[in-house]
Design a protein around this motif. Structure first.
Motif, PDB file in Angstrom:
ATOM      1  N   VAL A  27      23.845  91.072  21.802  1.00 53.92           N
ATOM      2  CA  VAL A  27      24.436  89.468  19.914  1.00 53.92           C
ATOM      3  C   VAL A  27      24.635  88.307  20.804  1.00 53.92           C
ATOM      4  N   PHE A  28      24.230  87.045  20.319  1.00 53.34           N
ATOM      5  CA  PHE A  28      23.917  86.721  21.181  1.00 53.34           C
ATOM      6  C   PHE A  28      24.505  85.559  19.942  1.00 53.34           C
TER       7      PHE A  28
ATOM      8  N   ALA B  88      24.501  84.507  14.008  1.00 52.13           N
ATOM      9  CA  ALA B  88      24.142  85.506  15.425  1.00 52.13           C
ATOM     10  C   ALA B  88      22.914  85.590  15.324  1.00 52.13           C
ATOM     11  N   TYR B  89      22.424  85.861  16.150  1.00 48.11           N
ATOM     12  CA  TYR B  89      20.653  85.795  17.440  1.00 48.11           C
ATOM     13  C   TYR B  89      20.950  87.283  17.916  1.00 48.11           C
ATOM     14  N   TYR B  90      20.168  88.552  17.850  1.00 48.14           N
ATOM     15  CA  TYR B  90      19.180  89.301  18.471  1.00 48.14           C
ATOM     16  C   TYR B  90      18.123  89.959  18.701  1.00 48.14           C
TER      17      TYR B  90
ATOM     18  N   LEU C  41      10.645  87.323  17.926  1.00 49.69           N
ATOM     19  CA  LEU C  41      11.469  88.133  18.689  1.00 49.69           C
ATOM     20  C   LEU C  41      12.519  88.915  18.822  1.00 49.69           C
ATOM     21  N   LEU C  42      12.811  87.390  18.400  1.00 48.23           N
ATOM     22  CA  LEU C  42      14.494  87.259  18.270  1.00 48.23           C
ATOM     23  C   LEU C  42      14.613  86.673  16.570  1.00 48.23           C
ATOM     24  N   LEU C  43      15.739  87.833  16.189  1.00 49.88           N
ATOM     25  CA  LEU C  43      16.345  87.686  14.799  1.00 49.88           C
ATOM     26  C   LEU C  43      17.347  86.787  14.511  1.00 49.88           C
ATOM     27  N   LYS C  44      17.401  86.175  13.273  1.00 46.86           N
ATOM     28  CA  LYS C  44      18.631  85.169  13.130  1.00 46.86           C
ATOM     29  C   LYS C  44      19.754  85.619  12.200  1.00 46.86           C
TER      30      LYS C  44
END
Length: 974
Positions: free
Chosen positions: A352-353, A387-389, A376-379
């Motif tokens: 998680v970013f 959060a982005y993952y 590709l990247l969910l928010k």
């Protein structure tokens, strides 16, 4: 306050929930802690190794997840639900919270407080009361919850995404709910019960991360199961709502690839695979090549997925495809940045970013709005941050591999050291070797899928797919052969095979180099593995045990294993459902190894055959010890070993506690009367064993008497084999007394004993009384006419027996006539075997008369029964009216030409007979031709044997021609 809370939960958690595919989540598997593989291995390896199945029989409905299991137990305080990445843990939480908020489940819980570790990552310190406010912003007095005024459930979703490992051994105790402490310390104090001790806590996690919580603190552990067959079909149908044909084609391709099919039991992976294969099928112009280039490897599937993403072509929404050049220009920069984020995130176990991470890796947040990134990247917007993952763990791993691959070509330092300060490392191959070596050294398989993808990027098919997009055309050619050589070198493990070794073979599969695997698989098919199991081939065999269709029904490793090879394959054998290890000259030391495997709670072996080895009492003891704890094994075959009385005693002791084993084969050992007595004592208490094979064990009359006593109280055993055990009329008398009261036995084999004519009346008494026995084998027991006649008279009254074997008992016309009389009124017997008894034409005539009225007998075996032409003529008359007989075996008689002609006339009329054996019956060419010509009018026969009748070559040709013309579907052996 509660009402506001309910409304906000319904609004937030009801969004996007569909009922169809969620049915799977309403019933969870109830598990007893984590298995070794779950604690140590990558999620994908867990699924591959266990073939997507857990050896679990208990389940629990979602609505009972936090209720006591029995009237005398208490509700669980700490519950943990595990599931691999993409299985639906967060969806499960959503479903539960939404159903609770609507008042549909768990009304005993006053408050549900859902939180994610994603959100907790954004805080350095929290108090218990502030934690409650995070989950329940409407509350005015959190202390009422920490004091336990109402039953409260605190949900902590996604432990695997928590930034700090939980350290329970060094927890700083805190009991003050107002005190702000480090968030990881707060969580450990809550789980330990130092804080919010009155609240129930539900943690969800990927399996490996869940191992941070000591088992002793977990009151209930559950696991989310993957798709069943119907659910997978429904899921794909929903993916391709507008094209059911496409959905069926995608499912067909998934099922055709065993390892892919297993992986697709996980919804997240099924979505990616289904999307990729669907995209391929829709865009495939050359249908003739479809079967060869449809994506099969992980790398091919993800390459198609990324190609689809880059061209913004999604299965559920038909969009105008962007021009490739435009897609490349828009995406190259962002893919590079996302790849770097993915790679270093993977090394740090970070999934998680947050916005700060994005800035660190130079990711332009404005570009994240593109459809490429959104796939590709969910928010996720949270109270305090965003959060982005990555949409699935494997998406992060594939991006990481692409980043490493493209960067390694020009990098001069070790890429695994993020700041670049390391020893110089030049050239792609050195970086490739470095990645593989690091993955081999990682005990938890953290880099396994990453190196599979990295290897896959060197395959011709993947290069073809991604060249011009993410890769340069044909650049793999200069690295591929050396990479293959390096991977193969990693397999020379001197018979030490770990999950990492098996993963190396997966890498060779991804790189599309499978020559060794094909040769080993071919040897498995042909059962010719003996002598070829070198360390490299053993590693490949370990891989094949997971993925090969050859092992789907049965894993046959007979006559090819040594102690060392068997030891190296143990981790894979653990998950073979049906395992044959016959004729390997195994001694007791191998049984110690196999016993250790059977004792592991991961064990999924259901059938184990160890026939024709050298197992003695010591080996039987090792196996028996494992049976006391094993919960999977149902069939154990130990026939033709050297187990004696003590070995039987150990196995008997295991039968007292084991409730899973249903079949035990001990024929051709030497357990003797005392061994049989020990097993009989166990049978008085065991209710699970259904089949017991003790033939050729010197059981004798004493052993039979003991077994008879057991049968008086045991009504669960269905099949008992006592062939060749020197049992006389005394032993049989005891067994038949037991049969008079037994209500369970269906099959009794007393073949090749010494029952004699004196035992006949005892068997007759049992047959008059017993109403459950279906099959009785009394072949080769010196019954003579007297014994046979007694049994025949009883068959007039018996209404249960369907199969009776009386072969080779010196029975003659008198007993045959008595049996014929019984057949006139008996309506249960379907199979009668009188072969090698000289019943003659007189006996045959009596049986034929009975066949004119009998309507149930389907099989009649009269090989070598002294039947001549007259007997055959009587039988032929019966066949003209009989409508039940399907199998007739007259081999080794002498019916001659006259008998053949009579039989031929009958065959023109008879419609029920399917198989006829007239082998060695002095038919000559004329008789055989009569039979062959008769087939023109007969449409029932599928097999006729005319061998050994001196037909000659010309006769054989005439018969073959006649059959080809008259009855092409009938197999005739001449």
């Amino acid at each position: 306050m509660v009402q506001k809370h309910l409304e906000s939960l319904q609004s937030y958690y009801g969004n996007g929930l569909e009922t169809g595919p969620l049915q799977r989540l309403t019933n969870l598997l109830l598990v007893e802690g984590l298995t070794d593989i779950q604690q140590k291995e990558h999620d994908i390896l867990q699924i591959e190794t266990t073939k997507g199945l857990r050896n679990v029989s208990k389940s629990i409905p979602l609505e009972k997840l936090f209720l006591p299991l029995s009237k005398v137990s208490i509700p669980p305080r700490i519950s943990v639900t595990i599931g691999v990445a993409g299985i639906g843990k967060s969806t499960l939480v959503k479903l539960f919270v939404y159903s609770w908020a609507k008042g549909e489940i768990n009304r005993d819980i006053m408050l549900v407080l859902p939180l994610t570790f994603r959100e907790l990552n954004t805080y350095e310190k929290l108090s218990a009361e502030r934690l409650i406010r995070l989950a329940f912003p409407h509350i005015t007095e959190p202390s009422c919850i920490s004091a336990g005024a109402a039953r409260t459930l605190l949900i902590l979703d996604g432990l695997d995404e928590f930034k700090t490992p939980l350290d329970f051994s060094n927890t700083v105790v805190c009991t003050d709910p107002k005190k702000e402490i480090q968030v990881d310390n707060l969580i450990t104090n809550i789980i330990r019960g130092n804080l919010l001790q009155e609240a129930s806590v539900w943690v969800t996690s990927r399996p490996t991360a869940a191992s941070q919580i000591p088992g002793g603190l977990v009151d209930r552990m559950t696991e989310i199961r993957g798709f069943g067959a119907a659910e997978m079909k429904e899921f794909l149908d929903q993916m391709f709502l507008d094209n059911r044909d496409l959905s069926s084609q995608v499912l067909h391709h998934i099922k055709a690839n065993r390892s892919l099919h297993i992986m697709c039991t996980v919804p997240g992976f099924c979505w990616i695979s289904g999307s990729s294969i669907g995209y391929y099928l829709k865009n495939s112009t050359d249908q003739s090549q479809e079967m060869t280039v449809v994506p099969k490897t992980l790398s091919e599937i993800y390459s198609y997925y990324f190609k689809m993403t880059l061209s913004s072509d999604w299965p559920e929404k038909q969009r105008e495809t962007l021009r490739i050049e435009q897609a490349v220009n828009n995406s190259k920069k962002i893919m590079g940045s996302l790849g770097r984020l993915a790679f270093y995130g993977l090394l740090k176990r970070k999934y998680v970013f947050y916005e700060q991470d994005m800035k660190t890796y130079g990711i332009d947040l404005s570009l994240l709005q593109s459809s490429l990134c959104s796939r590709l990247l969910l928010k996720e917007e949270m109270q305090s941050s965003t959060a982005y993952y990555f949409s699935h763990l494997t998406i992060q791993e594939f991006l990481a591999a692409i980043y490493y691959y493209t960067t390694a070509k020009r990098a001069i330092f070790d890429l695994f050291t993020e700041n670049g300060m390391s020893w110089p490392k030049l050239g792609f191959l050195n970086h490739f070797k470095s990645a593989v070596q690091r993955s081999l050294q990682a005990e938890d398989g953290q880099l396994d899928i990453f190196v599979r993808f990295l290897s896959g990027l060197l395959s011709p098919q993947v290069n073809k797919l991604l060249s011009g997009w993410l890769l340069a055309k044909d650049e793999h050619n200069s690295f591929r052969s050396q990479a293959i050589s390096f991977l193969q070198g990693c397999l020379n493990t001197d018979y030490v095979i770990s999950s990492r070794t098996v993963n190396t073979v997966h890498c060779l599969y991804e790189i599309q180099h499978m020559e060794i695997a094909k040769s080993v698989e071919e040897a498995m098919k042909n059962e010719s593995l003996a002598g070829m199991l070198t360390p490299v081939n053993c590693s490949v065999l370990a891989y094949l045990l997971q993925v090969s269709n050859v092992c789907m029904e049965e894993t046959n490793l007979s006559n090819c294993l040594t102690y060392n090879v068997c030891k190296s394959l143990l981790p894979q054998l653990l998950f073979c459902h049906n395992l044959r290890l016959d004729n390997n000259q195994f001694k007791d030391n191998v049984m110690e190894l196999l016993g250790s495997v059977l004792s592991v709670k991961d064990c999924q072996i259901q059938k184990l055959s160890l026939a024709e080895n050298q197992i003695s009492n010591k080996g039987a003891k090792a196996l028996a010890r494992s049976l006391m704890v094993n919960r999977s094994l149902m069939v154990l075959d130990l026939q033709h070993n050297v187990i004696k009385e003590d070995g039987a005693a150990f196995l008997a002791e295991a039968l007292l506690t084991n409730h899973k084993l249903t079949t035990l084969h001990l024929q051709k050992n030497s357990i003797g009367a005392q061994g049989a007595r020990k097993i009989a004592e166990a049978l008085k208490r065991n209710c699970s064993l259904k089949e017991l094979m003790l033939s050729s064990n010197s059981v004798g009359d004493n052993g039979s008497v003991a077994l008879a006593e057991a049968l008086k109280v045991n009504h669960s055993l269905q099949s008992l084999d006592l062939q060749s055990n020197s049992i006389s009329s005394a032993g049989v008398a005891a067994l038949t007394v037991a049969l008079c009261s037994n209500k369970g036995l269906i099959n009794l084999n007393l073949r090749e004993n010494s029952i004699s004519k004196e035992g006949g009346p005892a068997i007759a008494r049992a047959l008059r009384t017993n109403s459950t026995l279906r099959r009785l084998d009394l072949a080769a027991n010196l019954l003579y006419d007297e014994g046979g006649k007694a049994i025949a008279l009883a068959m007039k009254e018996n209404r249960a027996l369907t199969s009776l074997h009386l072969q080779w008992n010196f029975i003659q016309a008198n007993a045959a006539t008595a049996l014929a009389q019984a057949l006139k009124s008996n309506s249960s017997l379907a199979s009668l075997d009188l072969q090698e008894n000289a019943i003659g034409d007189e006996g045959m005539a009596a049986l034929s008369a009975a066949l004119k009225v009998n309507t149930t007998l389907a099989d009649l075996h009269l090989q070598v029964a002294s039947v001549g032409a007259a007997g055959a003529q009587a039988l032929a008359e019966a066949l003209m009216v009989n409508k039940s007989l399907q199998i007739l075996d007259l081999r080794g008689n002498f019916i001659g030409v006259a008998g053949a002609k009579a039989m031929a006339n009958a065959l023109k009329v008879n419609r029920s007979l399917r198989r006829l054996n007239l082998q060695e019956n002095s038919l000559g060419m004329d008789g055989a031709i009569c039979i062959a010509t008769a087939l023109k009018g007969n449409h029932g026969l599928t097999y006729v044997n005319l061998q050994g009748n001196r037909i000659g070559q010309s006769g054989a040709k005439m018969i073959s021609d006649a059959i080809r013309t008259n009855s092409p579907d009938c197999v005739v052996e001449v």
